[in-house]
Structure formats: structure tokens, C-alpha cells
Design an enzyme around this catalytic site. Sequence first.
Site, PDB file in Angstrom:
ATOM      1  N   ASP A 104     134.905  26.522   8.344  1.00 19.10           N
ATOM      2  CA  ASP A 104     134.551  28.074   8.594  1.00 19.10           C
ATOM      3  C   ASP A 104     133.539  28.374   7.568  1.00 19.10           C
ATOM      4  O   ASP A 104     132.334  27.987   7.614  1.00 19.10           O
ATOM      5  CB  ASP A 104     135.668  28.817   8.756  1.00 19.10           C
ATOM      6  CG  ASP A 104     135.053  30.216   9.404  1.00 19.10           C
ATOM      7  OD1 ASP A 104     133.929  30.302   9.714  1.00 19.10           O
ATOM      8  OD2 ASP A 104     135.948  31.146   9.281  1.00 19.10           O
ATOM      9  N   GLY A 106     133.540  27.501   4.317  1.00 20.50           N
ATOM     10  CA  GLY A 106     133.424  26.632   3.392  1.00 20.50           C
ATOM     11  C   GLY A 106     134.246  26.713   1.942  1.00 20.50           C
ATOM     12  O   GLY A 106     134.357  26.097   1.204  1.00 20.50           O
ATOM     13  N   LEU A 109     137.276  24.354   1.788  1.00 23.42           N
ATOM     14  CA  LEU A 109     136.770  22.798   1.065  1.00 23.42           C
ATOM     15  C   LEU A 109     136.207  22.713   0.105  1.00 23.42           C
ATOM     16  O   LEU A 109     136.232  21.881  -0.886  1.00 23.42           O
ATOM     17  CB  LEU A 109     136.043  22.517   2.526  1.00 23.42           C
ATOM     18  CG  LEU A 109     136.631  21.599   3.444  1.00 23.42           C
ATOM     19  CD1 LEU A 109     135.451  21.139   4.311  1.00 23.42           C
ATOM     20  CD2 LEU A 109     137.686  20.495   3.063  1.00 23.42           C
ATOM     21  N   ARG A 166     151.613  27.000  16.140  1.00 20.29           N
ATOM     22  CA  ARG A 166     151.044  25.670  15.600  1.00 20.29           C
ATOM     23  C   ARG A 166     151.267  24.223  16.556  1.00 20.29           C
ATOM     24  O   ARG A 166     150.807  23.436  16.561  1.00 20.29           O
ATOM     25  CB  ARG A 166     151.625  25.256  14.158  1.00 20.29           C
ATOM     26  CG  ARG A 166     151.205  26.071  13.116  1.00 20.29           C
ATOM     27  CD  ARG A 166     151.595  25.539  11.620  1.00 20.29           C
ATOM     28  NE  ARG A 166     151.440  26.341  10.571  1.00 20.29           N
ATOM     29  CZ  ARG A 166     150.404  26.855   9.974  1.00 20.29           C
ATOM     30  NH1 ARG A 166     149.174  26.204  10.197  1.00 20.29           N
ATOM     31  NH2 ARG A 166     150.475  27.923   9.032  1.00 20.29           N
TER      32      ARG A 166
HETATM   33  P1  5GP Z   1     137.045  28.798   5.213  1.00 20.86           P
HETATM   34  O1  5GP Z   1     137.639  28.599   3.984  1.00 20.86           O
HETATM   35  O2  5GP Z   1     136.025  27.508   5.509  1.00 20.86           O
HETATM   36  O3  5GP Z   1     136.345  29.877   5.687  1.00 20.86           O
HETATM   37  O4  5GP Z   1     138.160  28.548   6.298  1.00 20.86           O
HETATM   38  C1  5GP Z   1     138.902  27.425   6.496  1.00 20.86           C
HETATM   39  C2  5GP Z   1     140.397  27.763   6.846  1.00 20.86           C
HETATM   40  O5  5GP Z   1     140.505  29.053   7.363  1.00 20.86           O
HETATM   41  C3  5GP Z   1     140.822  26.650   7.637  1.00 20.86           C
HETATM   42  O6  5GP Z   1     141.313  25.593   6.934  1.00 20.86           O
HETATM   43  C4  5GP Z   1     141.884  27.517   8.516  1.00 20.86           C
HETATM   44  O7  5GP Z   1     142.927  27.579   7.788  1.00 20.86           O
HETATM   45  C5  5GP Z   1     141.592  28.995   8.616  1.00 20.86           C
HETATM   46  N1  5GP Z   1     140.823  29.363   9.812  1.00 20.86           N
HETATM   47  C6  5GP Z   1     139.201  29.572   9.920  1.00 20.86           C
HETATM   48  N2  5GP Z   1     139.100  29.496  11.276  1.00 20.86           N
HETATM   49  C7  5GP Z   1     140.341  29.591  11.838  1.00 20.86           C
HETATM   50  C8  5GP Z   1     140.591  30.158  13.224  1.00 20.86           C
HETATM   51  O8  5GP Z   1     139.747  29.902  14.113  1.00 20.86           O
HETATM   52  N3  5GP Z   1     142.029  29.791  13.369  1.00 20.86           N
HETATM   53  C9  5GP Z   1     142.891  29.694  12.553  1.00 20.86           C
HETATM   54  N4  5GP Z   1     144.189  29.512  12.989  1.00 20.86           N
HETATM   55  N5  5GP Z   1     142.557  29.519  11.364  1.00 20.86           N
HETATM   56  C10 5GP Z   1     141.395  29.370  10.953  1.00 20.86           C
END
Ligand code: 5GP
Length: 187
Positions: A104, A106, A109, A166
Site C-alpha cells: 500500500d 510501502g 515493505l 482471514r
Molecule cells: P503499507 O505499509 O504498504 O502501507 O501497508 C501494508 C500493510 O497494511 C499490509 O501488509 C496489510 O497488513 C495492511 N493493509 C493495507 N491495505 C490493506 C487492506 O486493504 N486490507 C487489509 N486487511 N490490510 C491492509
Amino acid sequence: MDKDVAGVLIDEARIRRRITTLAGEIAEHYSDRERGLTIVPVLSGSIVFLADLIRQLPVKMRMGLVHVSSYRGETTTPRDPRLIASALPDLRNQDVLIVDDILDTGGTLRLVQRSVGEAGPRSLRTVVLLRKPRRRDPDVAADFVGFDIENVFVVGYGLDYNGWYRNLPYIAVLTPDAGGPTDGPCG
Ligand code: 5GP
Ligand code: MG
């Protein structure tokens, strides 16, 4: 279907087909199948994807684990993800593949790639099941992506809403009544 689920975004058959081709794409990069690959899933959202993906990867592999938690606010703006726990073998000179559910902003990651990268792997690649268009960190990328999706909050196939859903075998969108993400551990 659960009353909180508004609709199916990606059904079981589509997920299954995509994972088969994705596994083929990944396997091409690890042609020496006996050298050994270390898979590093990001808990907990990646577990269902992980289980289906690795059974289609015909390479010798072992597993290390990292657990990251992000706290997502009502605007779905994630705050700093934290590395809660990790159980990793020695990654020096190893081929490593990080497996995560969604890319999303980042933030997650970036944290995992940095921490695994510091262990000195020979190669480091990342596969994500889903990728959203929003990205804050231009330095963070996935080498392999299952599906590009819109900026909606999804659950199922390993992904949760406040810990629930989940086990849905498909990827679904929540009803507006279900509230969307609120503060709470997520990942
Ligand atoms: P980032 O750190 O890239 O913003 O978000 C990544 C993490 O946020 C993902 O590994 C996940 O755990 C959570 N996440 C982001 N978007 C979603 C979503 O639409 N649904 C769910 N359940 N988790 C999300
Ligand atoms: Mg996650």
C-alpha cells in the site's frame, strides 16, 4: 456470505489461476533449484497466500518469519509499522524472497526489506499478492505482484479486519456499515 462483506473482488478461481502463473514467473528466477531459497513471509496477512504459493514453487526452500504490525487510523492512514518479532536463519549469501499480502504505502515493505537487506543476502526479491495505487515511498517496490487493485479496504484470503475474516477463501470488500479499518493492530 458474511453480512459485513459487500462483495467479492477476486474469487477463488481467479486467485488460483494467478498463483499458478505467478509461481512460474518466480521459479524462472531461481533456476538452480538445488541452491536453496529462503522464504520470508510477513505475518500474519500473508499466510494463506504463502501456503498456496510455496506448494507451486518447485525449488528447495526453507522459511524465516517476520511479524510486522501497523496501526491504521480511521482515515486508513497507516502509522509507523513496527517489527514485533522475527525468527530468521542466517541470510548471508542466501537467495531471499519476501512474501507479503499488500503493498500500500510501502511502509511495511521498507521496514522488512531494510532489515533483511542488512543481513547480507546474495539476492533479495519481494512478492506481494496485492498492490494498491497509493505509494508514498518511491524506493519501495515488489518484484512480483499478484493483482493490482483500487484503493479499497479488502479482507479475506489471509487479510483481516480487526483480526477477522482471514479465512474467507476469496478477496472481498467490506460493507460501509462494517466501518472500514479502525485503530488496532493489523497486518
Ligand atoms: P503499507 O505499509 O504498504 O502501507 O501497508 C501494508 C500493510 O497494511 C499490509 O501488509 C496489510 O497488513 C495492511 N493493509 C493495507 N491495505 C490493506 C487492506 O486493504 N486490507 C487489509 N486487511 N490490510 C491492509
Ligand atoms: Mg501485512
